[in-house]
Enzyme design. Structure first.
Site, PDB file in Angstrom:
ATOM      1  N   CYS A  35       0.867  -1.063   0.008  1.00 31.53           N
ATOM      2  CA  CYS A  35       0.029  -0.064   0.049  1.00 31.53           C
ATOM      3  C   CYS A  35       0.773   1.227   0.052  1.00 31.53           C
ATOM      4  CB  CYS A  35      -0.855   0.092   1.264  1.00 31.53           C
ATOM      5  SG  CYS A  35      -1.955  -1.289   1.339  1.00 31.53           S
ATOM      6  N   HIS A  90     -10.931  22.375  -6.200  1.00 32.94           N
ATOM      7  CA  HIS A  90     -11.582  23.715  -6.134  1.00 32.94           C
ATOM      8  C   HIS A  90     -10.977  24.905  -6.946  1.00 32.94           C
ATOM      9  CE1 HIS A  90      -9.740  23.735  -2.102  1.00 32.94           C
ATOM     10  NE2 HIS A  90      -9.967  25.116  -2.262  1.00 32.94           N
ATOM     11  N   ASP A 103      -8.236   6.703  -3.134  1.00 30.31           N
ATOM     12  CA  ASP A 103      -7.877   5.449  -2.476  1.00 30.31           C
ATOM     13  C   ASP A 103      -7.926   4.283  -3.288  1.00 30.31           C
ATOM     14  OD1 ASP A 103      -7.562   3.407  -0.650  1.00 30.31           O
ATOM     15  OD2 ASP A 103      -9.060   3.894   0.642  1.00 30.31           O
TER      16      ASP A 103
END
Length: 226
Positions: A35, A90, A103
């Site tokens: 991971c 944004h 993720d």
């Protein structure tokens, strides 16, 4: 996780973008049980794709762990060390600002809004045994990309055999030549929590191993830092 602040000017394009990029999960390098490396490569890909700035200055990486290294997360594929990328999208700091989580191990949408991720994957309102308390180590993207190193020693048995097949690319070495420092990112305890929000918002841009945030302050931390 990594967090990208899109208010920063896109160095690779010269301007900020107003459209959330359509990127499929399958476009990123992924190796089961690795991971921490998946997140490193994800950050690199977000930079090269122009989603983040070229040096990752608008990215933040997060390791989720605790003293026992046993944490509950929902809507996740099995993994030993939880890692994910959060991207803040944004044009300006307006009311419609949206923080997105990238993720590779979640079964939620990819990417997914931070608030939804916290609600569905972290579920902070659900009572947990103290041993399962989640801690979040946040590292600024450029610091992580320069300093993280893994020679994958943690993925070998005492006999020297691979616990899980390694990624096809070379081991990740830090810019200063360090070959392995994964423990410094994964190891964390309640005593490591930054209790003062103002200090945490400053230290995250300075410290190699970032800052440790309690789960109840996670969303507030990201909304303030971005």
């Amino acid at each position: 996780m990594a967090i990208s602040d899109s208010t920063a000017e896109r160095e690779c394009e010269g301007t900020s973008t107003s459209v959330i990029p359509s990127i499929q999960r399958s476009q990123f390098k992924y190796t089961s049980c690795y991971c921490e490396e998946n997140v490193y490569m994800l950050c690199k890909s977000l930079c090269s794709a122009g989603v983040a700035t070229s040096h990752g200055s608008d990215l933040f990486v997060v390791f989720i762990s605790n003293e026992n290294r046993q944490i509950p997360l929902w809507h996740q594929k099995p993994s030993e060390i939880e890692g994910l990328v959060i991207w803040d999208y944004h044009k300006s700091r307006e009311k419609d600002a949206q923080v997105l989580v990238w993720d590779l191990d979640t079964m939620l949408p990819f990417p997914v809004p931070l608030h939804q991720y916290i609600t569905d994957a972290i579920r902070p309102s659900l009572p947990l045994y103290p041993n399962f308390r989640r801690l979040f180590r946040v590292i600024h993207g450029p610091i992580f990309l320069c300093s993280f190193a893994s020679d994958r020693r943690h993925m070998k048995s005492s006999e020297g055999n691979w616990i899980a097949p390694p990624p096809p690319y070379n081991c990740i070495t830090a810019e200063d030549g360090t070959v392995h420092n994964l423990e410094s990112f994964v190891s964390m305890s309640i005593e490591n929590i930054n209790q003062k929000m103002e200090e945490a918002l400053t230290d995250v841009f300075k410290l190699q191993t970032g800052v440790v945030i309690d789960e109840n302050k996670l969303e507030d931390f990201f909304m303030q830092i971005l």
